[in-house]
Design an enzyme around this catalytic site. Structure first.
Site, PDB file in Angstrom:
ATOM      1  N   HIS A   1       0.817  -1.209   0.000  1.00 35.52           N
ATOM      2  CA  HIS A   1       0.000   0.000   0.000  1.00 35.52           C
ATOM      3  C   HIS A   1       0.852   1.261   0.000  1.00 35.52           C
ATOM      4  CE1 HIS A   1      -3.946  -1.660  -0.147  1.00 35.52           C
ATOM      5  NE2 HIS A   1      -3.435  -2.677   0.501  1.00 35.52           N
TER       6      HIS A   1
ATOM      7  N   CYS B   1      -8.386  -4.875 -10.950  1.00 32.74           N
ATOM      8  CA  CYS B   1      -8.210  -3.665 -10.156  1.00 32.74           C
ATOM      9  C   CYS B   1      -6.943  -3.709  -9.329  1.00 32.74           C
ATOM     10  CB  CYS B   1      -9.432  -3.404  -9.271  1.00 32.74           C
ATOM     11  SG  CYS B   1      -9.702  -4.708  -8.060  1.00 32.74           S
TER      12      CYS B   1
HETATM   13  C1  PEP Z   1      -5.596  -6.519  -4.839  1.00 37.09           C
HETATM   14  O1  PEP Z   1      -5.348  -7.325  -3.932  1.00 37.09           O
HETATM   15  O2  PEP Z   1      -5.125  -6.619  -5.984  1.00 37.09           O
HETATM   16  C2  PEP Z   1      -6.469  -5.358  -4.586  1.00 37.09           C
HETATM   17  C3  PEP Z   1      -6.824  -4.564  -5.568  1.00 37.09           C
HETATM   18  O3  PEP Z   1      -6.838  -5.131  -3.298  1.00 37.09           O
HETATM   19  P1  PEP Z   1      -5.880  -4.444  -2.208  1.00 37.09           P
HETATM   20  O4  PEP Z   1      -4.638  -3.973  -2.916  1.00 37.09           O
HETATM   21  O5  PEP Z   1      -6.644  -3.336  -1.601  1.00 37.09           O
HETATM   22  O6  PEP Z   1      -5.609  -5.580  -1.277  1.00 37.09           O
END
Ligand code: PEP
Ligand code: MG
Length: 529
Positions: free
Chosen positions: A184, A473
């Protein structure tokens, strides 16, 4: 000396290096002070100094950040902590930093034992403790220091809440020793347009007053600390419609976590929102926000997309995104534990309130609503979620495919829901058994790994068979180089941070579907590194 890491947010910048201090070690219990009264007398002023600084910061903050700072300031000013620490200096002849440390431990134990809301305050106590101890020792407190001039931030790693609060005007670039391309930290750095390099081993020990950072090549070198203009990747031109040269549509959507992200996405021409990470609205909320408060927060994010399609994801808490108000217990392997939708099985009331708030916000803003659940493992889980979401009035219900088991059962899952969205960040992490936040295994989390692409292709095929959309995504969607491959695999939309839209849009416009399919077939066959 030049260091190499993984460039995760494009652009180049140089400037003075500011170290994000790591957690403080337990202070020594000796030597005993010569004058215990004088030693005890240092604690009150140190706590008052910390409380004043936090109150000052709270006044200039907004939203949740303000609430957290206010709570922490109150705690730092709490006379009970100071008097307990003073007593420990007198009774046990402890140096003042250790007395504060032990006093905080007593408080934490009492709070943990009382459970619930109070138990969650333990993390605030640790923060206050570290700040007072740092003031007594005359060192920087852990966490991101308050920046007064443009700087390059260097850290072991950053918590999502820390990164979310970064000011792009003051943070020229970001380098972390740990972290991976899909952490993140990386995602938020990109969202803020801050050049960033992660998994840069040795950067904490690099000498010199400054650093020059290249977020494209992933290189970092020591510099004299002069601020040099940020070179951002030139913006590609794109007309706001995701399609290939032959007109084949691949919708280009945005990943957002705040109203500011959504405004940036709308300005960048996103066709809609492909992933609204609702947990980002409440990372530091001490209590579950009321339904009305949630409706307001979601409405602010959805508003720029009135009349457009939006996919709102229900809370994806746990692992790297702990939410204080969900009081998660400690688990040996949090990424494999009770996270995402799994939390809702125990707390369906939290999910129901969120679904009601989302439906309310969608109605108020006039968006074309879809809602999806994170971390779904089986078709039965998908069916459980779909029933609840439909009961709340959600018109289109989907789930994320980010667990390999779900990818393998895509056909059965698609029988339960209206669409799927591939979360390639977690899908790669679980497929390769490689922590998405760990620099040492960053290569395995690269989105062009053939095993990952094969799995993406099989999900897209199942979705085509079911006549339902399958988007991406995860961060794989933000790569202009990979976009034609993903289109060739059959995905119907790509959702990414606003900064990536124009480049991905331009890359798709340059190729036709036949070329994409060829590229996809080749990419699936390559042997991964
Ligand atoms: C993913 O895991 O690819 C996703 C889009 O969710 P996050 O990055 O919020 O875990
Ligand atoms: Mg995920």
């Amino acid at each position: 000396m030049q260091l190499s890491g993984v460039g995760v947010s494009p652009g180049r910048a140089a400037g003075p290096r500011v170290l994000v201090a790591v957690g403080l070690p337990e202070p020594a219990a000796g030597p005993a002070p010569d004058d215990v009264e004088a030693e005890a007398g240092k604690i009150g002023p140190a706590a008052a100094e910390v409380a004043a600084l936090l109150s000052d910061r709270a006044r200039s903050a907004t939203g949740e950040a303000r609430a957290v700072l206010e709570t922490t300031a109150l705690m730092a000013g709490d006379p009970a902590l100071v008097t307990t620490a003073e007593r420990l200096v007198r009774e046990r002849s402890l140096p003042s930093p250790r007395a504060v440390w032990d006093a905080a431990a007593e408080f934490s134990e009492a709070l943990s034992a009382s459970g619930g809301y109070l138990a969650e305050r333990v993390r605030d106590i640790a923060d206050v403790r570290d700040r007072i101890v740092a003031a007594l020792l005359g060192v920087d407190p852990p966490g991101i220091p308050e920046l007064t001039s443009p700087s390059v931030l260097v850290a072991r790693d950053l918590a999502p809440a820390d990164t979310a609060g970064l000011d792009p005007d003051l943070v020229l670039a970001l380098v972390t020793e740990e972290g991976g391309p899909t952490s993140h930290t990386a995602i938020l750095a990109r969202a803020l347009g801050i050049p960033a390099v992660v998994a840069c081993a040795g950067v904490l020990a690099l000498d010199g007053p400054g650093l020059a950072v290249d977020g494209d090549s992933g290189t970092v070198v020591a510099s004299d600390g002069t601020v040099r203009a940020v070179a951002r990747t030139p913006r590609a031109t794109w007309d706001g419609i995701g399609r290939l040269a032959d007109g084949h549509r691949v919708k280009l959507l945005a990943n957002v976590g705040s109203a500011a992200d959504a405004r940036a996405a709308a300005e960048a021409g996103a066709e809609g929102i492909g992933l609204f990470r609702t947990e980002f609205c409440f990372l530091s909320a001490p209590e579950e926000p009321t339904e009305a408060r949630q409706r307001e927060a979601y409405g602010a994010v959805l508003e720029p997309f009135a009349g457009k399609p939006v996919v709102v994801r229900t809370l994806d808490a746990g692992s790297d995104k702990p939410l204080a108000f969900l009081a998660m217990g400690t688990e040996p392997n949090p990424a494999l534990g009770v996270r995402g939708l799994r939390i809702a099985f125990d707390r369906p009331d939290v999910l129901d309130r969120q679904l009601a708030a989302i439906a309310g916000a969608a109605e108020a803003t006039g968006v074309e609503l879809s809602v999806m659940a994170p971390m779904v493992a089986t078709a039965a889980e998908a069916a459980w979620f779909a029933a609840r979401a439909r009961a709340a009035g959600v018109p289109r219900v989907g789930v994320m495919i980010e667990i390999p088991a779900a990818a393998l059962c895509a056909k059965e899952i698609l029988a339960e829901v209206d669409f799927v969205s591939l979360g390639t960040n977690d899908l790669a992490q679980y497929l390769f058994a490689a922590d998405r936040q760990l620099g040492a295994v960053a290569e395995l989390n690269a989105p062009d790994q053939p095993a990952l692409l094969r799995l993406v292709g099989s999900v897209a095929e199942a979705a085509e068979g079911a006549g339902k959309p399958a988007g991406i995504c995860g961060e794989a969607a933000a790569s202009p180089a990979l976009a034609p491959v993903l289109a060739g695999l059959g995905v119907t939309s790509l959702s990414m941070n606003a900064v990536a839209l124009a480049q991905v849009g331009a890359a798709l416009r340059a190729v036709d579907l036949a070329t994409c399919r060829e590229a996809a077939a080749k990419a699936k066959e390559l042997v991964g590194g």
